[in-house]
Motif scaffolding. Structure first.
Motif, PDB file in Angstrom:
ATOM      1  N   GLY A   1      -3.690   1.266   9.276  1.00  0.00           N
ATOM      2  CA  GLY A   1      -4.566   0.137   8.970  1.00  0.00           C
ATOM      3  C   GLY A   1      -3.885  -0.909   8.093  1.00  0.00           C
ATOM      4  O   GLY A   1      -3.931  -2.099   8.398  1.00  0.00           O
ATOM      5  N   SER A   2      -3.223  -0.461   7.033  1.00  0.00           N
ATOM      6  CA  SER A   2      -2.630  -1.436   6.100  1.00  0.00           C
ATOM      7  C   SER A   2      -1.460  -2.165   6.747  1.00  0.00           C
ATOM      8  O   SER A   2      -1.272  -3.367   6.539  1.00  0.00           O
ATOM      9  CB  SER A   2      -2.199  -0.753   4.804  1.00  0.00           C
ATOM     10  OG  SER A   2      -1.251   0.255   5.044  1.00  0.00           O
TER      11      SER A   2
ATOM     12  N   VAL B   1      -4.037   5.871   7.038  1.00  0.00           N
ATOM     13  CA  VAL B   1      -4.334   4.722   6.170  1.00  0.00           C
ATOM     14  C   VAL B   1      -3.264   3.638   6.369  1.00  0.00           C
ATOM     15  O   VAL B   1      -3.581   2.446   6.439  1.00  0.00           O
ATOM     16  CB  VAL B   1      -4.391   5.170   4.684  1.00  0.00           C
ATOM     17  CG1 VAL B   1      -4.283   3.985   3.745  1.00  0.00           C
ATOM     18  CG2 VAL B   1      -5.671   5.957   4.418  1.00  0.00           C
ATOM     19  N   LEU B   2      -2.027   4.080   6.517  1.00  0.00           N
ATOM     20  CA  LEU B   2      -0.941   3.102   6.662  1.00  0.00           C
ATOM     21  C   LEU B   2      -0.961   2.413   8.028  1.00  0.00           C
ATOM     22  O   LEU B   2      -0.424   1.319   8.175  1.00  0.00           O
ATOM     23  CB  LEU B   2       0.416   3.765   6.422  1.00  0.00           C
ATOM     24  CG  LEU B   2       0.602   4.438   5.056  1.00  0.00           C
ATOM     25  CD1 LEU B   2       2.060   4.861   4.871  1.00  0.00           C
ATOM     26  CD2 LEU B   2       0.175   3.540   3.905  1.00  0.00           C
TER      27      LEU B   2
ATOM     28  N   MET C   1      -2.576  -4.766   9.063  1.00  0.00           N
ATOM     29  CA  MET C   1      -3.049  -5.924   8.297  1.00  0.00           C
ATOM     30  C   MET C   1      -1.889  -6.761   7.766  1.00  0.00           C
ATOM     31  O   MET C   1      -2.102  -7.783   7.126  1.00  0.00           O
ATOM     32  CB  MET C   1      -3.897  -5.449   7.106  1.00  0.00           C
ATOM     33  CG  MET C   1      -5.257  -4.919   7.469  1.00  0.00           C
ATOM     34  SD  MET C   1      -6.391  -6.223   8.022  1.00  0.00           S
ATOM     35  CE  MET C   1      -6.737  -7.083   6.480  1.00  0.00           C
TER      36      MET C   1
ATOM     37  N   SER D   1      -9.772   2.453   5.931  1.00  0.00           N
ATOM     38  CA  SER D   1      -9.467   2.463   4.498  1.00  0.00           C
ATOM     39  C   SER D   1      -8.251   1.596   4.200  1.00  0.00           C
ATOM     40  O   SER D   1      -8.229   0.836   3.222  1.00  0.00           O
ATOM     41  CB  SER D   1      -9.195   3.893   4.010  1.00  0.00           C
ATOM     42  OG  SER D   1     -10.314   4.722   4.225  1.00  0.00           O
ATOM     43  N   GLY D   2      -7.229   1.718   5.052  1.00  0.00           N
ATOM     44  CA  GLY D   2      -6.024   0.890   4.878  1.00  0.00           C
ATOM     45  C   GLY D   2      -6.318  -0.578   5.110  1.00  0.00           C
ATOM     46  O   GLY D   2      -5.801  -1.456   4.412  1.00  0.00           O
ATOM     47  N   VAL D   3      -7.182  -0.860   6.095  1.00  0.00           N
ATOM     48  CA  VAL D   3      -7.583  -2.250   6.373  1.00  0.00           C
ATOM     49  C   VAL D   3      -8.321  -2.821   5.154  1.00  0.00           C
ATOM     50  O   VAL D   3      -8.024  -3.912   4.677  1.00  0.00           O
ATOM     51  CB  VAL D   3      -8.477  -2.322   7.632  1.00  0.00           C
ATOM     52  CG1 VAL D   3      -9.094  -3.708   7.792  1.00  0.00           C
ATOM     53  CG2 VAL D   3      -7.681  -1.939   8.887  1.00  0.00           C
TER      54      VAL D   3
ATOM     55  N   VAL E   1       0.836  -1.197   0.000  1.00  0.00           N
ATOM     56  CA  VAL E   1       0.000   0.000   0.000  1.00  0.00           C
ATOM     57  C   VAL E   1       0.879   1.258   0.000  1.00  0.00           C
ATOM     58  O   VAL E   1       1.829   1.373   0.770  1.00  0.00           O
ATOM     59  CB  VAL E   1      -0.953   0.020   1.224  1.00  0.00           C
ATOM     60  CG1 VAL E   1      -1.736   1.329   1.280  1.00  0.00           C
ATOM     61  CG2 VAL E   1      -1.926  -1.159   1.174  1.00  0.00           C
TER      62      VAL E   1
ATOM     63  N   GLU F   1      -1.281  -1.184  -4.001  1.00  0.00           N
ATOM     64  CA  GLU F   1      -2.502  -0.382  -3.908  1.00  0.00           C
ATOM     65  C   GLU F   1      -2.059   1.058  -3.711  1.00  0.00           C
ATOM     66  O   GLU F   1      -1.309   1.363  -2.782  1.00  0.00           O
ATOM     67  CB  GLU F   1      -3.341  -0.813  -2.693  1.00  0.00           C
ATOM     68  CG  GLU F   1      -3.615  -2.293  -2.589  1.00  0.00           C
ATOM     69  CD  GLU F   1      -4.564  -2.795  -3.666  1.00  0.00           C
ATOM     70  OE1 GLU F   1      -5.392  -2.002  -4.131  1.00  0.00           O
ATOM     71  OE2 GLU F   1      -4.435  -3.981  -4.041  1.00  0.00           O
TER      72      GLU F   1
ATOM     73  N   LEU G   1      -8.220  -1.898   2.043  1.00  0.00           N
ATOM     74  CA  LEU G   1      -7.339  -2.115   0.884  1.00  0.00           C
ATOM     75  C   LEU G   1      -6.662  -3.472   0.970  1.00  0.00           C
ATOM     76  O   LEU G   1      -6.541  -4.195  -0.022  1.00  0.00           O
ATOM     77  CB  LEU G   1      -6.245  -1.043   0.844  1.00  0.00           C
ATOM     78  CG  LEU G   1      -6.577   0.333   0.295  1.00  0.00           C
ATOM     79  CD1 LEU G   1      -5.332   1.202   0.291  1.00  0.00           C
ATOM     80  CD2 LEU G   1      -7.120   0.233  -1.122  1.00  0.00           C
ATOM     81  N   MET G   2      -6.221  -3.822   2.176  1.00  0.00           N
ATOM     82  CA  MET G   2      -5.519  -5.108   2.358  1.00  0.00           C
ATOM     83  C   MET G   2      -6.493  -6.292   2.273  1.00  0.00           C
ATOM     84  O   MET G   2      -6.129  -7.358   1.777  1.00  0.00           O
ATOM     85  CB  MET G   2      -4.759  -5.117   3.687  1.00  0.00           C
ATOM     86  CG  MET G   2      -3.517  -4.260   3.701  1.00  0.00           C
ATOM     87  SD  MET G   2      -2.316  -4.672   2.407  1.00  0.00           S
ATOM     88  CE  MET G   2      -1.888  -6.357   2.847  1.00  0.00           C
TER      89      MET G   2
ATOM     90  N   LEU H   1      -3.253   4.894  -3.052  1.00  0.00           N
ATOM     91  CA  LEU H   1      -4.434   5.606  -2.563  1.00  0.00           C
ATOM     92  C   LEU H   1      -4.134   7.100  -2.430  1.00  0.00           C
ATOM     93  O   LEU H   1      -3.233   7.495  -1.697  1.00  0.00           O
ATOM     94  CB  LEU H   1      -4.841   5.032  -1.199  1.00  0.00           C
ATOM     95  CG  LEU H   1      -6.264   5.341  -0.755  1.00  0.00           C
ATOM     96  CD1 LEU H   1      -7.268   4.636  -1.656  1.00  0.00           C
ATOM     97  CD2 LEU H   1      -6.483   4.907   0.689  1.00  0.00           C
TER      98      LEU H   1
END
Lengths: 409, 291
Positions: free
Chosen positions: A84-85, A81-82, A88, B71-73, A40, A68, B75-76, A70
């Motif tokens: 969250g990513s 956002v990062l 994950m 949003s980041g969650v 991401v 991805e 996307l993954m 964004l």
């Protein structure tokens, strides 16, 4: 780079030149990010980092990376956002500068506190007011205490090469700490320099896939970002400090492993230039290091024993490496592109603090220069050395603005 | 009913509608769900380290960013080809005010995220300060009534309209007094291929000041007076409205709560009560709440 430490892997200069391409600094960084196989990328435009995300978006559009990508509503959201990513388990990247970094301030602490190994390029720029888009280090030095590793680079090649190194350090399970790669805005982001571009395959052999221990997964639900009261909060911070200490060896290891594969080395925590017999040693970070080396060569030709210590890792602060490199100096001059309004500037006070409880007692004098993009010339560095030499007879000023235009005050 | 995905033993007040909201949402969503939440009562009462009441993966970062974190969650989740639900559950302070920027970004980018606001109409975690969601003339600690004040001087921000203006394909209001309706709305929202927004009326016992045990009754009265219409919008069009069978005057709702007590004490309160009744009547007319 360093006289002692960086043997070129390709000895034949003609062959070496053939493998080089002239690219913009921002392109080199974007290329390095692409080769690091991120999951991401979040992007918000701000000068002078914008070209990095523009190049990345083109790479995504061209299918050169399947990341991805964004575009978001603010730098604050870019880093959120990062959170969250990365939680994950996705390798996550963004870049910013100055006001954007300041807008991220809350999130910076959050990323490091949650031990998320995000990597971000900071295209160093002055802070407003007054508004100024040019380079200095006030933005990232101001974010000194947020719990991120901070690496400063000297040129475009190093900015590129530091990017996969940053992921390797950040994602190490002993470290789990985000990294800022700090490169001078405009001076490095917008300059075209000949570089050897990284290739994905070799980066893959250097940088293993990100395999975190804890992720957000319904099959094995974890709670991220819990609320810690006084009975546990201190231990969270202590563990971050411990990881920072451990990261010093990992930063050095990443630099030497990178050298084994790519043949390029920029020092581990620090690098040195003509320090062996130096009486005056200048300490600096970022692109000004190149100018200082030229100035040193000229002064050496005139018989002055001047050397340079370049700091790559500002956080963690490499106290032992600095003491070893500086122990024979008769005077130390710090040249930095920031100021702490009210007391000196970051690097000067950090260095003095590092030496206080030791037997090293040479004078340390600090100089702030290059603020808001003002050029630092070879002549300025010669003046700095003269002032440093004068301090050997007694310090008149512990800290000053080197290139102050008194006539407009 | 299966085991709740919010474990008992959390530290919310007895008589708080927030954990009820979470339980109903998770009950409808099921265990294949990841939740992001802002700072607030929810976070401090359900995750005092090293304990957590959450039986699904849950992440809290900051007050104003759960929509960006989600949003980041998301996307993954998409990248891995999973069909996991991504849900934000947050209060009105985060949703209406400080998180508006990141909410707007999430809505506009079209992430497949369900945003649930448990709306208790003030900043309750910090001790009942006015938010953009606080209703007209409600007493809060930053809009107290007094000689020169009748409480909050402004009406509540219309957050569903803001979501609809972002072309959020599914928007609904709900109430903890209507659990079947709320569960059904959550299930519908999760089928939407894009963002969705549900705003749940969630009374706060300390902020609204009422007696324990009547939380559900108060939330039902909000609906039955027309002050909290239960509406569903699909692609911006009203598709469903909960009709009111026994319409009640707003006084019946307002007098249950200490935050409106001054309106019944003061002589100039009557005019305000009339204004609030006008607001309810406007809702009744707009959504045809009464047959």
């Amino acid at each position: 780079m360093s006289q002692k430490m960086s043997p070129p892997i390709q000895k034949d200069p003609q062959k070496r030149a053939a493998s080089m391409r002239v690219v913009e600094g921002s392109y080199a960084v974007a290329h390095a990010v692409m080769c690091s196989m991120p999951d991401v990328i979040s992007a918000y435009p701000i000068t002078p980092q914008t070209h990095i995300v523009e190049h990345l978006s083109q790479m995504v559009a061209d299918g050169a990376t399947d990341a991805e990508f964004l575009t978001v509503d603010s730098e604050f959201s870019a880093l959120s956002v990062l959170v969250g990513s990365s939680a994950m388990g996705g390798r996550s990247y963004s870049s910013t500068t100055s006001q954007g970094l300041a807008l991220m301030y809350e999130v910076l602490y959050n990323v490091s506190g949650m031990r998320l190994p995000v990597v971000m390029t900071v295209a160093n720029r002055a802070m407003g007011a007054p508004l100024n888009i040019w380079n200095d280090h006030q933005d990232s030095i101001g974010a000194r205490d947020v719990g991120w590793i901070q690496l400063y680079v000297e040129n475009v090649q190093e900015a590129m090469d530091a990017t996969p190194q940053a992921y390797k350090i950040a994602e190490d399970l002993d470290i789990r700490t985000p990294v800022m790669v700090c490169m001078d805005g405009f001076i490095l982001t917008h300059v075209y320099e000949p570089v050897e571009l990284l290739d994905k395959e070799r980066v893959r052999s250097f940088l293993p896939p990100y395999r975190p221990e804890h992720i957000l997964d319904p099959a094995n639900p974890y709670t991220f970002g819990a609320f810690a009261d006084p009975s546990t909060y201190t231990e969270f911070r202590y563990q971050q400090c411990e990881a920072m200490v451990k990261s010093m060896a990992k930063i050095e290891k990443a630099a030497s492993e990178f050298q084994e594969i790519f043949g390029r080395y920029y020092g581990g925590l620090i690098d040195t230039y003509r320090t062996d017999d130096a009486e005056v040693i200048i300490i600096a970070m970022g692109s000004v290091v190149g100018t200082i080396k030229d100035a040193i060569d000229q002064m050496r030709a005139a018989g002055k024993r001047v050397g340079l210590v370049k700091i790559r890792s500002y956080r963690p602060f490499p106290v032992k490496a600095l003491k070893d490199a500086l122990k024979n100096a008769q005077v130390i001059a710090v040249l930095e592109k920031d100021v702490s309004v009210g007391y000196e500037a970051g690097l000067t006070t950090d260095l003095k603090a590092a030496f206080y409880n030791s037997n090293l007692r040479m004078p340390i004098v600090g100089f702030s220069a290059g603020l808001g993009g003002r050029d630092i010339t070879i002549h300025d560095i010669e003046r700095l050395v003269q002032k440093a030499e004068a301090a050997r007879a007694g310090i008149e000023s512990e800290f000053e603005f080197l290139t102050l235009r008194k006539e407009i005050l | 009913m299966e085991k709740s995905l919010l474990a008992p033993g959390h530290r919310a007040c007895a008589g708080c509608a927030m954990p009820t909201t979470i339980k109903l949402v998770l009950d409808a969503a099921g265990p294949n769900t990841i939740v992001a939440s802002p700072t607030g009562c929810l976070e401090v009462t359900t995750t005092p380290f090293p304990e957590s009441a959450w039986c699904v993966p849950w992440i809290h970062s900051l007050f104003e960013n759960p929509a960006a974190v989600a949003s980041g969650v998301e996307l993954m989740v998409k990248r891995r080809g999973h069909d996991t639900n991504v849900i934000v559950i947050g209060g009105d302070g985060s949703t209406f005010d400080i998180g508006m920027g990141s909410n707007s970004g999430m809505f506009e980018r079209g992430h497949k995220i369900l945003y649930v606001c448990y709306d208790n109409e003030a900043y309750m975690n910090t001790g009942v300060q006015r938010s953009g969601s606080t209703p007209f003339c409600a007493n809060t600690t930053t809009t107290p009534w007094g000689k020169e004040s009748l409480g909050n001087p402004r009406p509540k921000k219309d957050m569903p309209a803001i979501a609809i203006a972002h072309r959020v394909p599914y928007v609904a209001t709900a109430s903890i007094a209507y659990p079947v309706d709320l569960r059904r709305k959550v299930k519908r929202a999760l089928q939407v291929n894009g963002p969705s927004y549900i705003q749940v009326n969630a009374p706060c016992i300390t902020g609204w000041t009422f007696e324990a045990g009547i939380m559900v009754e108060i939330s039902r009265l909000a609906v039955e007076t027309g002050l909290w219409p239960l509406v569903e919008w699909v692609n911006g069009e009203v598709t469903e409205v909960k009709k009111i069978r026994m319409l009640k005057p707003v006084d019946e709702y307002l007098k249950t709560q200490g935050r409106y007590r001054h309106l019944f004490k003061r002589p100039d309160g009557a005019a305000i009560l009339k204004q609030i009744q006008d607001m309810a009547d406007a809702n009744i007319a707009k959504y045809q709440l009464v047959d």
